[in-house]
Scaffold this motif. Sequence first.
Motif, PDB file in Angstrom:
ATOM      1  N   ARG A  43      26.945  49.450  84.812  1.00  0.00           N
ATOM      2  CA  ARG A  43      27.905  50.416  85.383  1.00  0.00           C
ATOM      3  C   ARG A  43      28.882  50.907  84.325  1.00  0.00           C
ATOM      4  N   GLY A  46      27.027  53.495  82.408  1.00  0.00           N
ATOM      5  CA  GLY A  46      26.534  54.652  83.163  1.00  0.00           C
ATOM      6  C   GLY A  46      25.044  54.628  83.400  1.00  0.00           C
ATOM      7  N   ASP A  49      20.408  55.873  84.705  1.00  0.00           N
ATOM      8  CA  ASP A  49      20.648  57.306  84.917  1.00  0.00           C
ATOM      9  C   ASP A  49      19.322  58.069  84.827  1.00  0.00           C
ATOM     10  N   ASP A  56      28.230  59.331  83.586  1.00  0.00           N
ATOM     11  CA  ASP A  56      29.221  58.581  84.363  1.00  0.00           C
ATOM     12  C   ASP A  56      29.451  57.189  83.779  1.00  0.00           C
TER      13      ASP A  56
END
Length: 389
Positions: A43, A46, A49, A56
């Motif tokens: 996380r 990001g 993806d 992100d």
Amino acid sequence: MPQIKIPATYMRGGTSKGVFFKLSDLPEAARQPGVARDQLLLRVMGSPDPYEKQIDGMGAATSSTSKTVIASKSASPEHDVDYLFGQVSIDKPFVDWSGNCGNLSAAVGPFAITNGLVDPARIPDNGVVEVRIWQVNIHKTIVSRVPIVNGEVQETGDFELDGVTFPAVEIPVAFMDPADGEGAIFPTGNLVDELEVPGVGTLKATMINAGIPTVFINAADIGYTGAELQDAINSDNKALAMFETIRAYGALRMGLIGDVNDAGNRQHTPKVAFVAPSADYVSSSGKNVQAADIDLVVRALSMGKLHHAMMGTAAVAIAAAAAIEGTLVSLAAGGGKRNEVTFGHPSGSLRVGAEANLIEGRWHIEQAVMSRSARVLMEGFVKVPGDSF
């Protein structure tokens, strides 16, 4: 759920960059190996993806920039800091803990000093402090010599490293006894093997465990010159698939996996590199690399793509293989005994050193040495949603 914030430092080390954490700063659930730690780091970066951009998160959508480091004060009196490296997949929910990052190794010493992981009594007002690092992934010692000015880590300087835009301070890094495992530098017992790769053919290969498990093949055997830049490989899906197949069968032959289908769960290792005799070429920055200034050319893939320069751990493998007469790397460099080699990579060139000795029938590398640089890019906190791990 609200976001939580975690103290972190964003650092460049060599030609890589990543997010550095102190183990004690991580949320309690992520202070030990497991699902929570992996989910947190995914996380942060990001990932996964499906767009392969890591918009992100802190990653920058390349193998060189989707990296994390967890450091802690070492429990061993022989070391200052324990260093754990996690290679975060970009498009898959996967963190690979199977190997080290040689480039980020150069940043571990400065990070450890700045974050109180090195005994302050050992840090001079001006001079150099030798930081002894325990590399947790591969259970090896790394010795980093970090310059100190006015009691603080020096970061700026005039040392230039091909693949890095701006100069910085030089940090010599020594990888002690860099063979993976129990000193088995050549897991097959051979300097050169015939590697059968379905759909590709039978290739001559030097498979070595030094720095990081690496499969070296001749560029000419797969239709390349060895002077290719990233676009020539990374825009060719057929070529990428070929290299992944070579990597998978190399991993199987090296004993790193039990079944060729397991290679996808071990993305970080082994690496695949192709070599050729020295040649003139223009680097990705427009710099003219002269054949007379290098001993050979090497191109290496990391996480399924051609690397923009050279992984530090793969550079250790190159140094070790070049020091042992009869390997494909040594032959590409012209053969003969040597304790250092300068190779050309897509961004320029790099000199690395290693000394090999044959002891009781087994090759041994005492240490491999190279110079890198490191710099803090940002420090403070990273934020992640509280329910992300």
